[in-house]
Write a protein that holds these residues in place. Sequence first.
Motif, PDB file in Angstrom:
ATOM      1  N   SER A 168     -15.802  -6.120  41.011  1.00 38.75           N
ATOM      2  CA  SER A 168     -16.595  -7.043  40.387  1.00 38.75           C
ATOM      3  C   SER A 168     -17.526  -7.454  41.468  1.00 38.75           C
ATOM      4  O   SER A 168     -18.523  -7.686  41.173  1.00 38.75           O
ATOM      5  CB  SER A 168     -15.943  -8.409  39.953  1.00 38.75           C
ATOM      6  OG  SER A 168     -14.874  -8.179  38.637  1.00 38.75           O
ATOM      7  N   LYS A 169     -17.123  -7.349  42.566  1.00 41.82           N
ATOM      8  CA  LYS A 169     -18.123  -7.984  43.601  1.00 41.82           C
ATOM      9  C   LYS A 169     -19.338  -6.823  44.025  1.00 41.82           C
ATOM     10  O   LYS A 169     -20.407  -6.959  44.182  1.00 41.82           O
ATOM     11  CB  LYS A 169     -17.353  -8.101  44.828  1.00 41.82           C
ATOM     12  CG  LYS A 169     -18.196  -8.863  46.041  1.00 41.82           C
ATOM     13  CD  LYS A 169     -18.131 -10.230  45.715  1.00 41.82           C
ATOM     14  CE  LYS A 169     -18.634 -11.117  46.830  1.00 41.82           C
ATOM     15  NZ  LYS A 169     -18.524 -12.331  46.856  1.00 41.82           N
ATOM     16  N   VAL A 170     -18.681  -5.332  43.852  1.00 40.80           N
ATOM     17  CA  VAL A 170     -19.492  -4.411  43.809  1.00 40.80           C
ATOM     18  C   VAL A 170     -20.579  -4.373  42.822  1.00 40.80           C
ATOM     19  O   VAL A 170     -21.809  -4.015  42.919  1.00 40.80           O
ATOM     20  CB  VAL A 170     -18.954  -2.823  43.700  1.00 40.80           C
ATOM     21  CG1 VAL A 170     -19.815  -1.628  43.543  1.00 40.80           C
ATOM     22  CG2 VAL A 170     -17.968  -2.760  45.185  1.00 40.80           C
ATOM     23  N   ALA A 171     -20.291  -4.692  41.503  1.00 46.69           N
ATOM     24  CA  ALA A 171     -21.133  -4.995  40.290  1.00 46.69           C
ATOM     25  C   ALA A 171     -22.107  -6.064  40.717  1.00 46.69           C
ATOM     26  O   ALA A 171     -23.161  -5.834  40.227  1.00 46.69           O
ATOM     27  CB  ALA A 171     -20.206  -5.169  39.001  1.00 46.69           C
ATOM     28  N   LYS A 172     -21.692  -7.018  41.333  1.00 49.49           N
ATOM     29  CA  LYS A 172     -22.596  -7.990  41.604  1.00 49.49           C
ATOM     30  C   LYS A 172     -23.562  -7.469  42.533  1.00 49.49           C
ATOM     31  O   LYS A 172     -24.915  -7.997  42.312  1.00 49.49           O
ATOM     32  CB  LYS A 172     -21.847  -9.201  42.055  1.00 49.49           C
ATOM     33  CG  LYS A 172     -22.860 -10.566  42.450  1.00 49.49           C
ATOM     34  CD  LYS A 172     -21.906 -11.624  43.046  1.00 49.49           C
ATOM     35  CE  LYS A 172     -22.750 -12.851  43.239  1.00 49.49           C
ATOM     36  NZ  LYS A 172     -22.249 -13.933  43.987  1.00 49.49           N
ATOM     37  N   VAL A 173     -23.240  -6.833  43.684  1.00 46.93           N
ATOM     38  CA  VAL A 173     -24.096  -6.370  44.563  1.00 46.93           C
ATOM     39  C   VAL A 173     -25.195  -5.376  43.933  1.00 46.93           C
ATOM     40  O   VAL A 173     -26.279  -5.506  43.937  1.00 46.93           O
ATOM     41  CB  VAL A 173     -23.477  -5.719  45.534  1.00 46.93           C
ATOM     42  CG1 VAL A 173     -24.356  -4.739  46.599  1.00 46.93           C
ATOM     43  CG2 VAL A 173     -22.640  -6.507  46.436  1.00 46.93           C
ATOM     44  N   ALA A 174     -24.683  -4.412  42.956  1.00 47.65           N
ATOM     45  CA  ALA A 174     -25.477  -3.645  41.988  1.00 47.65           C
ATOM     46  C   ALA A 174     -26.541  -4.458  41.231  1.00 47.65           C
ATOM     47  O   ALA A 174     -27.652  -4.075  41.137  1.00 47.65           O
ATOM     48  CB  ALA A 174     -24.569  -2.824  41.236  1.00 47.65           C
ATOM     49  N   LYS A 175     -26.125  -5.390  40.726  1.00 49.11           N
ATOM     50  CA  LYS A 175     -27.085  -6.197  39.591  1.00 49.11           C
ATOM     51  C   LYS A 175     -28.266  -6.876  40.496  1.00 49.11           C
ATOM     52  O   LYS A 175     -29.375  -6.901  40.574  1.00 49.11           O
ATOM     53  CB  LYS A 175     -26.265  -7.247  38.945  1.00 49.11           C
ATOM     54  CG  LYS A 175     -25.450  -6.578  37.567  1.00 49.11           C
ATOM     55  CD  LYS A 175     -26.298  -5.789  36.815  1.00 49.11           C
ATOM     56  CE  LYS A 175     -27.110  -6.644  35.764  1.00 49.11           C
ATOM     57  NZ  LYS A 175     -27.807  -5.908  34.875  1.00 49.11           N
ATOM     58  N   GLU A 176     -27.706  -7.365  41.825  1.00 46.85           N
ATOM     59  CA  GLU A 176     -28.747  -8.138  42.748  1.00 46.85           C
ATOM     60  C   GLU A 176     -29.565  -7.092  43.242  1.00 46.85           C
ATOM     61  O   GLU A 176     -30.831  -7.396  43.691  1.00 46.85           O
ATOM     62  CB  GLU A 176     -27.871  -8.432  43.828  1.00 46.85           C
ATOM     63  CG  GLU A 176     -26.998  -9.790  43.699  1.00 46.85           C
ATOM     64  CD  GLU A 176     -26.270 -10.378  44.708  1.00 46.85           C
ATOM     65  OE1 GLU A 176     -26.059  -9.758  45.888  1.00 46.85           O
ATOM     66  OE2 GLU A 176     -25.522 -11.419  44.296  1.00 46.85           O
ATOM     67  N   LYS A 177     -29.328  -5.672  43.195  1.00 43.70           N
ATOM     68  CA  LYS A 177     -30.236  -4.635  43.535  1.00 43.70           C
ATOM     69  C   LYS A 177     -30.951  -4.001  42.490  1.00 43.70           C
ATOM     70  O   LYS A 177     -31.360  -2.873  42.713  1.00 43.70           O
ATOM     71  CB  LYS A 177     -29.550  -3.511  44.674  1.00 43.70           C
ATOM     72  CG  LYS A 177     -29.233  -4.116  45.866  1.00 43.70           C
ATOM     73  CD  LYS A 177     -28.812  -3.211  47.066  1.00 43.70           C
ATOM     74  CE  LYS A 177     -28.580  -4.032  48.056  1.00 43.70           C
ATOM     75  NZ  LYS A 177     -28.959  -3.547  49.478  1.00 43.70           N
ATOM     76  N   ARG A 178     -30.757  -4.629  41.489  1.00 43.00           N
ATOM     77  CA  ARG A 178     -31.336  -4.162  40.260  1.00 43.00           C
ATOM     78  C   ARG A 178     -30.748  -2.716  39.624  1.00 43.00           C
ATOM     79  O   ARG A 178     -31.615  -1.819  38.851  1.00 43.00           O
ATOM     80  CB  ARG A 178     -32.856  -3.949  40.309  1.00 43.00           C
ATOM     81  CG  ARG A 178     -33.607  -5.218  40.425  1.00 43.00           C
ATOM     82  CD  ARG A 178     -35.155  -5.179  40.694  1.00 43.00           C
ATOM     83  NE  ARG A 178     -35.913  -3.795  41.306  1.00 43.00           N
ATOM     84  CZ  ARG A 178     -35.716  -3.303  42.385  1.00 43.00           C
ATOM     85  NH1 ARG A 178     -35.354  -4.204  43.326  1.00 43.00           N
ATOM     86  NH2 ARG A 178     -36.159  -2.339  42.807  1.00 43.00           N
ATOM     87  N   CYS A 179     -29.598  -2.401  39.914  1.00 45.35           N
ATOM     88  CA  CYS A 179     -29.003  -1.141  39.601  1.00 45.35           C
ATOM     89  C   CYS A 179     -28.835  -1.320  38.136  1.00 45.35           C
ATOM     90  O   CYS A 179     -28.265  -2.668  37.535  1.00 45.35           O
ATOM     91  CB  CYS A 179     -27.788  -1.011  40.144  1.00 45.35           C
ATOM     92  SG  CYS A 179     -27.922  -0.375  41.972  1.00 45.35           S
ATOM     93  N   VAL A 180     -28.693  -0.295  37.333  1.00 42.19           N
ATOM     94  CA  VAL A 180     -28.583  -0.284  35.868  1.00 42.19           C
ATOM     95  C   VAL A 180     -27.186  -0.103  35.407  1.00 42.19           C
ATOM     96  O   VAL A 180     -26.628  -0.115  34.270  1.00 42.19           O
ATOM     97  CB  VAL A 180     -29.572   0.469  35.035  1.00 42.19           C
ATOM     98  CG1 VAL A 180     -30.826  -0.398  35.148  1.00 42.19           C
ATOM     99  CG2 VAL A 180     -29.750   1.788  35.411  1.00 42.19           C
TER     100      VAL A 180
END
Length: 172
Positions: A109-121
């Motif tokens: 979940s933390k990786v997903a949060k980092v991804a969303k913060e970096k605009r990853c889709v």
Amino acid sequence: MNYKIRAARKEDCKDIARMIMELAVFEKMPDQVNISVEELERDGFCPNPFFECLIAEMSDEHNSKCLTVVGYALYFFTYSTWKGPTVFLEDLYVMPEFRGNGVGKGLMSKVAKVAKEKRCVRLQLAVLDWNSPARDFYAAKGAQDLTDSEGWHFIRFDGLSLDNLVKEAPKD
């Protein structure tokens, strides 16, 4: 169980290397690991790192200042020409005695949060076909198995095949 997730630091590389080997043993491929602590330090903690990593720590129940690294999530960013920025989760590992306490879910979940913060889709990963517990875990979180749904296969060049491909490159 009390655990904390934080960004890995250079001094965590010994623990990361230890857990990489533990994961390789679990995946029945310990002979495939040839990364060193020094390479992890160089590749993950340089001006343009090849990967990022999160660490899960547990505090000793008798001494809250004594922390034990019990899991990690190692990931990197890539790019989809169809969708845009993507994060690839290379490893998600929690030591067996600490599984079932939400640590793996917390790391992912933390990786997903980092991804969303970096605009990853999207967040992508690979899992061995025989690892049903992991496949079930990801499916329960809503992951799609692209092998089944879209027929994608991961392809790899390494060693001699990579060297041979380099030899075929046009001269500069």
